[in-house]
Design a protein around this motif. Structure first.
Motif, PDB file in Angstrom:
ATOM      1  N   VAL A   1       0.840  -1.195   0.000  1.00 13.27           N
ATOM      2  CA  VAL A   1       0.000   0.000   0.000  1.00 13.27           C
ATOM      3  C   VAL A   1       0.881   1.253   0.000  1.00 13.27           C
ATOM      4  CG1 VAL A   1      -1.654   1.330   1.379  1.00 13.27           C
ATOM      5  CG2 VAL A   1      -1.984  -1.128   1.092  1.00 13.27           C
ATOM      6  N   ALA A   2       1.932   1.231   0.803  1.00 11.20           N
ATOM      7  CA  ALA A   2       2.858   2.372   0.851  1.00 11.20           C
ATOM      8  C   ALA A   2       3.549   2.573  -0.497  1.00 11.20           C
ATOM      9  CB  ALA A   2       3.894   2.160   1.950  1.00 11.20           C
ATOM     10  N   TYR A   3       3.939   1.460  -1.123  1.00  7.63           N
ATOM     11  CA  TYR A   3       4.612   1.543  -2.422  1.00  7.63           C
ATOM     12  C   TYR A   3       3.679   2.144  -3.478  1.00  7.63           C
ATOM     13  CZ  TYR A   3       6.776   0.163  -6.799  1.00  7.63           C
ATOM     14  OH  TYR A   3       7.306   0.178  -8.059  1.00  7.63           O
ATOM     15  N   PHE A   4       2.475   1.605  -3.566  1.00  8.37           N
ATOM     16  CA  PHE A   4       1.539   2.107  -4.573  1.00  8.37           C
ATOM     17  C   PHE A   4       1.076   3.528  -4.259  1.00  8.37           C
ATOM     18  CE2 PHE A   4       1.000  -2.501  -5.470  1.00  8.37           C
ATOM     19  CZ  PHE A   4       1.446  -2.457  -6.788  1.00  8.37           C
ATOM     20  N   GLY A   5       1.073   3.866  -2.974  1.00  6.34           N
ATOM     21  CA  GLY A   5       0.722   5.220  -2.580  1.00  6.34           C
ATOM     22  C   GLY A   5       1.897   6.173  -2.638  1.00  6.34           C
ATOM     23  N   LYS A   6       3.070   5.643  -3.008  1.00  2.00           N
ATOM     24  CA  LYS A   6       4.295   6.441  -3.137  1.00  2.00           C
ATOM     25  C   LYS A   6       4.626   7.196  -1.842  1.00  2.00           C
ATOM     26  CE  LYS A   6       3.923   7.174  -8.115  1.00  2.00           C
ATOM     27  NZ  LYS A   6       2.725   6.517  -8.512  1.00  2.00           N
ATOM     28  N   ASN A   7       4.507   6.480  -0.709  1.00  2.00           N
ATOM     29  CA  ASN A   7       4.800   7.098   0.580  1.00  2.00           C
ATOM     30  C   ASN A   7       6.114   6.557   1.116  1.00  2.00           C
ATOM     31  OD1 ASN A   7       4.755   7.313   3.613  1.00  2.00           O
ATOM     32  ND2 ASN A   7       3.054   8.631   3.028  1.00  2.00           N
ATOM     33  N   MET A   8       7.178   7.308   0.903  1.00  3.70           N
ATOM     34  CA  MET A   8       8.523   6.857   1.257  1.00  3.70           C
ATOM     35  C   MET A   8       8.687   6.667   2.766  1.00  3.70           C
ATOM     36  SD  MET A   8      11.241   5.690   0.027  1.00  3.70           S
ATOM     37  CE  MET A   8      10.998   6.066  -1.680  1.00  3.70           C
ATOM     38  N   SER A   9       8.073   7.519   3.581  1.00  9.28           N
ATOM     39  CA  SER A   9       8.198   7.375   5.036  1.00  9.28           C
ATOM     40  C   SER A   9       7.655   6.036   5.505  1.00  9.28           C
ATOM     41  CB  SER A   9       7.441   8.499   5.753  1.00  9.28           C
ATOM     42  OG  SER A   9       7.980   9.738   5.428  1.00  9.28           O
ATOM     43  N   LEU A  10       6.502   5.670   4.996  1.00  5.79           N
ATOM     44  CA  LEU A  10       5.889   4.398   5.394  1.00  5.79           C
ATOM     45  C   LEU A  10       6.662   3.212   4.820  1.00  5.79           C
ATOM     46  CD1 LEU A  10       3.639   3.153   7.039  1.00  5.79           C
ATOM     47  CD2 LEU A  10       2.135   3.357   5.049  1.00  5.79           C
ATOM     48  N   ILE A  11       7.203   3.359   3.631  1.00  5.99           N
ATOM     49  CA  ILE A  11       8.031   2.294   3.042  1.00  5.99           C
ATOM     50  C   ILE A  11       9.257   2.055   3.916  1.00  5.99           C
ATOM     51  CG2 ILE A  11       9.557   1.712   1.097  1.00  5.99           C
ATOM     52  CD1 ILE A  11       7.512   3.183  -0.725  1.00  5.99           C
ATOM     53  N   ILE A  12       9.934   3.132   4.294  1.00  3.55           N
ATOM     54  CA  ILE A  12      11.140   3.006   5.121  1.00  3.55           C
ATOM     55  C   ILE A  12      10.795   2.416   6.482  1.00  3.55           C
ATOM     56  CG2 ILE A  12      12.939   4.309   6.335  1.00  3.55           C
ATOM     57  CD1 ILE A  12      12.931   6.229   3.871  1.00  3.55           C
ATOM     58  N   ALA A  13       9.750   2.944   7.114  1.00  2.00           N
ATOM     59  CA  ALA A  13       9.365   2.452   8.442  1.00  2.00           C
ATOM     60  C   ALA A  13       9.006   0.966   8.394  1.00  2.00           C
ATOM     61  CB  ALA A  13       8.190   3.266   8.980  1.00  2.00           C
ATOM     62  N   THR A  14       8.235   0.575   7.416  1.00  2.00           N
ATOM     63  CA  THR A  14       7.848  -0.845   7.302  1.00  2.00           C
ATOM     64  C   THR A  14       9.062  -1.703   6.999  1.00  2.00           C
ATOM     65  OG1 THR A  14       5.684  -0.128   6.482  1.00  2.00           O
ATOM     66  CG2 THR A  14       6.244  -2.449   6.183  1.00  2.00           C
ATOM     67  N   GLY A  15       9.937  -1.221   6.120  1.00  2.00           N
ATOM     68  CA  GLY A  15      11.161  -1.965   5.799  1.00  2.00           C
ATOM     69  C   GLY A  15      12.046  -2.161   7.015  1.00  2.00           C
ATOM     70  N   VAL A  16      12.187  -1.112   7.826  1.00  2.00           N
ATOM     71  CA  VAL A  16      12.999  -1.211   9.045  1.00  2.00           C
ATOM     72  C   VAL A  16      12.390  -2.235   9.997  1.00  2.00           C
ATOM     73  CG1 VAL A  16      13.705   0.032  11.137  1.00  2.00           C
ATOM     74  CG2 VAL A  16      14.036   1.084   8.892  1.00  2.00           C
ATOM     75  N   VAL A  17      11.074  -2.182  10.173  1.00  2.00           N
ATOM     76  CA  VAL A  17      10.413  -3.145  11.063  1.00  2.00           C
ATOM     77  C   VAL A  17      10.598  -4.568  10.541  1.00  2.00           C
ATOM     78  CG1 VAL A  17       8.157  -3.929  11.921  1.00  2.00           C
ATOM     79  CG2 VAL A  17       8.763  -1.506  12.022  1.00  2.00           C
ATOM     80  N   MET A  18      10.492  -4.747   9.243  1.00  2.00           N
ATOM     81  CA  MET A  18      10.670  -6.088   8.664  1.00  2.00           C
ATOM     82  C   MET A  18      12.111  -6.579   8.861  1.00  2.00           C
ATOM     83  SD  MET A  18       8.365  -5.724   5.219  1.00  2.00           S
ATOM     84  CE  MET A  18       7.745  -7.362   4.874  1.00  2.00           C
ATOM     85  N   LEU A  19      13.076  -5.690   8.666  1.00  2.00           N
ATOM     86  CA  LEU A  19      14.479  -6.074   8.880  1.00  2.00           C
ATOM     87  C   LEU A  19      14.746  -6.394  10.355  1.00  2.00           C
ATOM     88  CD1 LEU A  19      16.355  -3.545   6.554  1.00  2.00           C
ATOM     89  CD2 LEU A  19      16.127  -6.018   6.245  1.00  2.00           C
ATOM     90  N   LEU A  20      14.210  -5.580  11.249  1.00  2.00           N
ATOM     91  CA  LEU A  20      14.372  -5.849  12.678  1.00  2.00           C
ATOM     92  C   LEU A  20      13.732  -7.173  13.070  1.00  2.00           C
ATOM     93  CD1 LEU A  20      13.705  -2.310  14.235  1.00  2.00           C
ATOM     94  CD2 LEU A  20      15.903  -3.526  14.076  1.00  2.00           C
ATOM     95  N   LYS A  21      12.636  -7.505  12.415  1.00  2.00           N
ATOM     96  CA  LYS A  21      11.922  -8.757  12.706  1.00  2.00           C
ATOM     97  C   LYS A  21      12.790  -9.977  12.400  1.00  2.00           C
ATOM     98  CE  LYS A  21       7.327 -10.714  11.967  1.00  2.00           C
ATOM     99  NZ  LYS A  21       7.156 -11.087  13.371  1.00  2.00           N
ATOM    100  N   LEU A  22      13.753  -9.816  11.508  1.00  2.00           N
ATOM    101  CA  LEU A  22      14.650 -10.916  11.148  1.00  2.00           C
ATOM    102  C   LEU A  22      15.712 -11.189  12.220  1.00  2.00           C
ATOM    103  CD1 LEU A  22      15.253 -10.029   7.391  1.00  2.00           C
ATOM    104  CD2 LEU A  22      13.857 -11.919   8.287  1.00  2.00           C
ATOM    105  N   LEU A  23      15.962 -10.216  13.075  1.00  2.00           N
ATOM    106  CA  LEU A  23      17.004 -10.365  14.090  1.00  2.00           C
ATOM    107  C   LEU A  23      16.553 -11.302  15.212  1.00  2.00           C
ATOM    108  CD1 LEU A  23      18.133  -6.638  14.446  1.00  2.00           C
ATOM    109  CD2 LEU A  23      19.245  -8.462  13.135  1.00  2.00           C
ATOM    110  N   PRO A  24      17.492 -12.082  15.759  1.00  2.00           N
ATOM    111  CA  PRO A  24      17.137 -12.990  16.851  1.00  2.00           C
ATOM    112  C   PRO A  24      16.646 -12.274  18.119  1.00  2.00           C
ATOM    113  CG  PRO A  24      19.387 -13.410  16.079  1.00  2.00           C
ATOM    114  CD  PRO A  24      18.880 -12.214  15.348  1.00  2.00           C
ATOM    115  N   VAL A  25      17.061 -11.031  18.297  1.00  2.00           N
ATOM    116  CA  VAL A  25      16.659 -10.270  19.481  1.00  2.00           C
ATOM    117  C   VAL A  25      15.519  -9.291  19.177  1.00  2.00           C
ATOM    118  CG1 VAL A  25      18.875 -10.473  20.673  1.00  2.00           C
ATOM    119  CG2 VAL A  25      18.486  -8.589  19.069  1.00  2.00           C
ATOM    120  N   SER A  26      14.777  -9.565  18.116  1.00  2.00           N
ATOM    121  CA  SER A  26      13.736  -8.627  17.682  1.00  2.00           C
ATOM    122  C   SER A  26      12.684  -8.377  18.765  1.00  2.00           C
ATOM    123  CB  SER A  26      13.059  -9.116  16.399  1.00  2.00           C
ATOM    124  OG  SER A  26      12.379 -10.334  16.616  1.00  2.00           O
TER     125      SER A  26
END
Length: 151
Positions: free
Chosen positions: A13-38
């Protein structure tokens, strides 16, 4: 698995809505979710993240004062007209409403889901901005426009 799907939908939704803030925030959360200490990281972000965000926003608001772009004369000039007084009142109103909002989120965390959905809709489809102090300016604009005052 459901959380990954939910985050992926938000990312799309963020991508199609061209909302860079939400793309970055969601991407960071997804990357953090991959960490063992998430879980520990998310716990800290959940409890302290809003405070950190408020600090960062407050710093950005104070920068024009620090650089000399805004001084006491600007404060005095702003308080001489109705727009300035409405802005002061809206700043107070938003601070009080925010306090009550934080209290609501603490007592009823399930409200967060509706707030996230509303924020995503507002940001992506209505080109809004997910920021607290900006709300005060938005309310000020609405009231000033309603009263047909000039800037």
């Amino acid at each position: 698995m459901e959380s990954w799907l939910f985050l992926a939908v938000i990312m799309l939704v963020a991508y199609f809505g061209k909302n860079m803030s939400l793309i970055i925030a969601t991407g960071v959360v997804m990357l953090l979710k991959l960490l063992p200490v998430s879980n520990k990281i998310f716990s800290v972000l959940h409890t302290e993240g809003i405070n950190w965000g408020v600090i960062i926003i407050t710093i950005s608001v104070l920068v024009p004062i620090a650089t000399g772009q805004i001084g006491f004369s600007d404060l005095i000039a702003a308080s001489k007209g109705p727009v300035g007084w409405i802005a002061i009142a809206c700043g107070i109103l938003v601070a009080v409403l925010s306090r009550n909002g934080v209290s609501l989120l603490t007592s009823s965390p399930q409200v967060t889901v509706a707030l996230v959905l509303g924020t995503i809709i507002g940001v992506v489809f209505l080109k809004g901005v997910a920021a607290g102090p900006v709300i005060a300016a938005g309310i000020t604009f609405c009231l000033v426009s309603l009263l047909h005052l000039s800037f």
